[in-house]
Design a protein around this motif. Structure first.
Motif, PDB file in Angstrom:
ATOM      1  N   UNK A 102     -26.437  16.948  50.446  1.00  0.00           N
ATOM      2  CA  UNK A 102     -27.631  17.602  50.959  1.00  0.00           C
ATOM      3  C   UNK A 102     -27.484  19.093  50.688  1.00  0.00           C
ATOM      4  N   UNK A 103     -28.098  19.589  49.612  1.00  0.00           N
ATOM      5  CA  UNK A 103     -27.912  20.992  49.234  1.00  0.00           C
ATOM      6  C   UNK A 103     -28.273  21.979  50.337  1.00  0.00           C
ATOM      7  N   UNK A 104     -29.134  21.558  51.266  1.00  0.00           N
ATOM      8  CA  UNK A 104     -29.560  22.471  52.325  1.00  0.00           C
ATOM      9  C   UNK A 104     -28.487  22.673  53.382  1.00  0.00           C
ATOM     10  N   UNK A 105     -27.522  21.742  53.467  1.00  0.00           N
ATOM     11  CA  UNK A 105     -26.557  21.821  54.562  1.00  0.00           C
ATOM     12  C   UNK A 105     -25.105  21.951  54.124  1.00  0.00           C
ATOM     13  N   UNK A 106     -24.776  21.543  52.892  1.00  0.00           N
ATOM     14  CA  UNK A 106     -23.390  21.670  52.459  1.00  0.00           C
ATOM     15  C   UNK A 106     -23.317  21.660  50.934  1.00  0.00           C
ATOM     16  N   UNK A 107     -22.177  22.041  50.433  1.00  0.00           N
ATOM     17  CA  UNK A 107     -21.986  22.135  48.995  1.00  0.00           C
ATOM     18  C   UNK A 107     -21.492  20.816  48.420  1.00  0.00           C
ATOM     19  N   UNK A 108     -21.593  20.709  47.108  1.00  0.00           N
ATOM     20  CA  UNK A 108     -21.049  19.525  46.441  1.00  0.00           C
ATOM     21  C   UNK A 108     -19.536  19.458  46.633  1.00  0.00           C
ATOM     22  N   UNK A 109     -18.901  20.614  46.702  1.00  0.00           N
ATOM     23  CA  UNK A 109     -17.456  20.647  46.916  1.00  0.00           C
ATOM     24  C   UNK A 109     -17.100  20.021  48.258  1.00  0.00           C
ATOM     25  N   UNK A 110     -17.960  20.198  49.259  1.00  0.00           N
ATOM     26  CA  UNK A 110     -17.706  19.583  50.566  1.00  0.00           C
ATOM     27  C   UNK A 110     -17.607  18.066  50.444  1.00  0.00           C
ATOM     28  N   UNK A 111     -18.500  17.473  49.646  1.00  0.00           N
ATOM     29  CA  UNK A 111     -18.470  16.021  49.453  1.00  0.00           C
ATOM     30  C   UNK A 111     -17.216  15.625  48.689  1.00  0.00           C
ATOM     31  N   UNK A 112     -16.880  16.385  47.667  1.00  0.00           N
ATOM     32  CA  UNK A 112     -15.712  16.061  46.851  1.00  0.00           C
ATOM     33  C   UNK A 112     -14.410  16.260  47.624  1.00  0.00           C
ATOM     34  N   UNK A 113     -14.458  17.011  48.714  1.00  0.00           N
ATOM     35  CA  UNK A 113     -13.280  17.195  49.569  1.00  0.00           C
ATOM     36  C   UNK A 113     -13.337  16.328  50.821  1.00  0.00           C
ATOM     37  N   UNK A 114     -14.261  15.379  50.857  1.00  0.00           N
ATOM     38  CA  UNK A 114     -14.388  14.506  52.020  1.00  0.00           C
ATOM     39  C   UNK A 114     -13.308  13.427  51.998  1.00  0.00           C
ATOM     40  N   UNK A 115     -13.160  12.740  53.123  1.00  0.00           N
ATOM     41  CA  UNK A 115     -12.101  11.744  53.275  1.00  0.00           C
ATOM     42  C   UNK A 115     -12.151  10.641  52.210  1.00  0.00           C
ATOM     43  N   UNK A 116     -13.328  10.084  51.859  1.00  0.00           N
ATOM     44  CA  UNK A 116     -13.331   9.021  50.843  1.00  0.00           C
ATOM     45  C   UNK A 116     -12.782   9.477  49.488  1.00  0.00           C
ATOM     46  N   UNK A 117     -13.090  10.716  49.086  1.00  0.00           N
ATOM     47  CA  UNK A 117     -12.559  11.224  47.825  1.00  0.00           C
ATOM     48  C   UNK A 117     -11.047  11.428  47.914  1.00  0.00           C
ATOM     49  N   UNK A 118     -10.584  11.985  49.041  1.00  0.00           N
ATOM     50  CA  UNK A 118      -9.145  12.168  49.227  1.00  0.00           C
ATOM     51  C   UNK A 118      -8.425  10.816  49.165  1.00  0.00           C
ATOM     52  N   UNK A 119      -9.011   9.801  49.786  1.00  0.00           N
ATOM     53  CA  UNK A 119      -8.400   8.475  49.791  1.00  0.00           C
ATOM     54  C   UNK A 119      -8.314   7.907  48.381  1.00  0.00           C
ATOM     55  N   UNK A 120      -9.378   8.068  47.599  1.00  0.00           N
ATOM     56  CA  UNK A 120      -9.381   7.575  46.230  1.00  0.00           C
ATOM     57  C   UNK A 120      -8.305   8.272  45.406  1.00  0.00           C
ATOM     58  N   UNK A 121      -8.204   9.594  45.546  1.00  0.00           N
ATOM     59  CA  UNK A 121      -7.193  10.336  44.784  1.00  0.00           C
ATOM     60  C   UNK A 121      -5.779   9.959  45.232  1.00  0.00           C
ATOM     61  N   UNK A 122      -5.604   9.742  46.534  1.00  0.00           N
ATOM     62  CA  UNK A 122      -4.301   9.319  47.046  1.00  0.00           C
ATOM     63  C   UNK A 122      -3.901   7.974  46.449  1.00  0.00           C
ATOM     64  N   UNK A 123      -4.849   7.053  46.385  1.00  0.00           N
ATOM     65  CA  UNK A 123      -4.557   5.728  45.837  1.00  0.00           C
ATOM     66  C   UNK A 123      -4.197   5.792  44.355  1.00  0.00           C
ATOM     67  N   UNK A 124      -4.872   6.660  43.610  1.00  0.00           N
ATOM     68  CA  UNK A 124      -4.543   6.815  42.201  1.00  0.00           C
ATOM     69  C   UNK A 124      -3.148   7.413  42.023  1.00  0.00           C
ATOM     70  N   UNK A 125      -2.747   8.295  42.912  1.00  0.00           N
ATOM     71  CA  UNK A 125      -1.417   8.900  42.821  1.00  0.00           C
ATOM     72  C   UNK A 125      -0.312   7.910  43.205  1.00  0.00           C
ATOM     73  N   UNK A 126      -0.645   6.945  44.053  1.00  0.00           N
ATOM     74  CA  UNK A 126       0.373   6.029  44.567  1.00  0.00           C
ATOM     75  C   UNK A 126       0.399   4.677  43.866  1.00  0.00           C
ATOM     76  N   UNK A 127      -0.667   4.343  43.153  1.00  0.00           N
ATOM     77  CA  UNK A 127      -0.760   3.032  42.527  1.00  0.00           C
ATOM     78  C   UNK A 127      -1.374   1.968  43.405  1.00  0.00           C
ATOM     79  N   UNK A 128      -1.775   2.325  44.617  1.00  0.00           N
ATOM     80  CA  UNK A 128      -2.448   1.357  45.499  1.00  0.00           C
ATOM     81  C   UNK A 128      -3.947   1.377  45.184  1.00  0.00           C
ATOM     82  N   UNK A 129      -4.285   0.804  44.067  1.00  0.00           N
ATOM     83  CA  UNK A 129      -5.635   0.926  43.538  1.00  0.00           C
ATOM     84  C   UNK A 129      -6.641   0.055  44.265  1.00  0.00           C
ATOM     85  N   UNK A 130      -7.850   0.563  44.348  1.00  0.00           N
ATOM     86  CA  UNK A 130      -8.956  -0.255  44.828  1.00  0.00           C
ATOM     87  C   UNK A 130      -9.262  -1.312  43.774  1.00  0.00           C
ATOM     88  N   UNK A 131      -9.965  -2.388  44.140  1.00  0.00           N
ATOM     89  CA  UNK A 131     -10.329  -3.390  43.129  1.00  0.00           C
ATOM     90  C   UNK A 131     -11.093  -2.791  41.951  1.00  0.00           C
TER      91      UNK A 131
END
Length: 303
Positions: A102-131
């Motif tokens: 929502x450009x009116x309330x937060x930046x795209x960086x805010x979304x990219x730094x949200x918990x789901x993105x962090x979780x995805x990056x963590x899984x890629x670093x550890x090998x615990x991949x999503x399906x």
């Protein structure tokens, strides 16, 4: 639901049956390129609907479906973003959206730094991949240590590429595409979001790569040239994949001639087969459009 860890097959697994039903796997095992049929099934077979699988109903192999010493060589969740017509943010073209922008309330960086993105990056670093990541056919496998060294943190990095899905509608009805299915409803990106998108791209600097396509035909959006022109004016390096299957007016051709790259989505140059598979698409139209785009570029000294 029963499942198996990755340290060995369950007792119901019939190795001989799997290898017999999949001669290519058997050859790979015999040549030493694959440790066993069970290893192949974990890494690939379960996502390919391979025959010869002797497992109980409902049995699942724990994600990621391969030894966790391996992961995908994928930087996308760190440096790439795709915006859907609803301004949902996707980490790649295969993955579901991980949050709304929502450009009116937060930046795209805010979304990219949200918990789901962090979780995805963590899984890629550890090998615990999503399906989704485990089944990916685009990114090669690398040791977990390689990704951990390349990306020491799960924090997002500066964008290196942005993809904007202007519309999920299309002018074609290809026999293999979801657009051709009954009940499919495409969406257009709202023109009221153009200002925010242009500001986002402009902030990345000149020659920043922006792809104006996603899961639909960009040129099917009534005002696609408006957004494209504004992005070009702020210095974005525009790229697009398009079918080039319809007639364009001079304004559209002039706009296309300013793109950094145009990839044509074309399954075959066999005219008959093209009409059968992609319907409504004729090769002479594509060739004529390419010629006219090139002529416009030449007239502007861009070729």
């Amino acid at each position: 639901m029963p499942s198996a860890e990755q340290n060995g097959p369950p007792e119901e697994w019939d190795e001989a049956l799997y290898l017999s039903a999949n001669p290519d796997v058997a050859r790979a095992v015999e040549a030493g390129g694959m440790a066993s049929g069970w290893v192949h099934y974990q890494r690939h077979g379960q996502y390919e609907s391979r025959p010869g699988v002797s497992l109980p109903a409902g049995f699942q192999v724990c994600a990621p479906g391969w030894d966790q010493a391996w992961t995908r060589d994928c930087a996308d969740p760190w440096v790439y973003a795709e915006l859907t017509p609803d301004l949902e943010v996707r980490p790649c073209c295969n993955y579901s959206a991980l949050g709304p922008w929502d450009p009116a309330s937060h930046s795209l960086r805010d979304i990219r730094d949200s918990a789901p993105f962090h979780s995805l990056r963590k899984n890629l670093r550890s090998g615990r991949l999503s399906p989704t990541c485990a089944a990916c056919h685009m990114k090669p496998k690398v040791p977990v240590e390689t990704m951990a060294r390349q990306f020491p943190s799960t924090d997002s990095l500066e964008l290196t590429e942005l993809r904007i899905d202007m519309t999920s509608r299309c002018n074609l009805r290809c026999v293999y595409c979801a657009v051709s299915q009954p009940g499919y409803q495409g969406k257009d990106i709202a023109t009221g979001n153009f200002d925010a998108i242009v500001s986002l791209a402009s902030a990345q600097g000149r020659d920043f790569p922006v792809w104006l396509n996603g899961h639909g035909e960009t040129t099917f959006h009534d005002r696609w040239t408006e957004l494209a022109g504004r992005l070009l004016d702020v210095g974005s390096a525009l790229h697009m994949t398009t079918n080039l299957a319809r007639a364009f007016d001079d304004g559209e051709l002039a706009c296309l001639s300013r793109f950094r790259m145009i990839q044509v989505s074309l399954d075959t140059v066999d005219s008959g087969l093209l009409r059968e598979t992609r319907r409504k698409m004729q090769l002479p139209t594509v060739v004529r459009n390419l010629s006219e785009i090139h002529a416009h570029a030449m007239s502007q000294g861009l070729s």
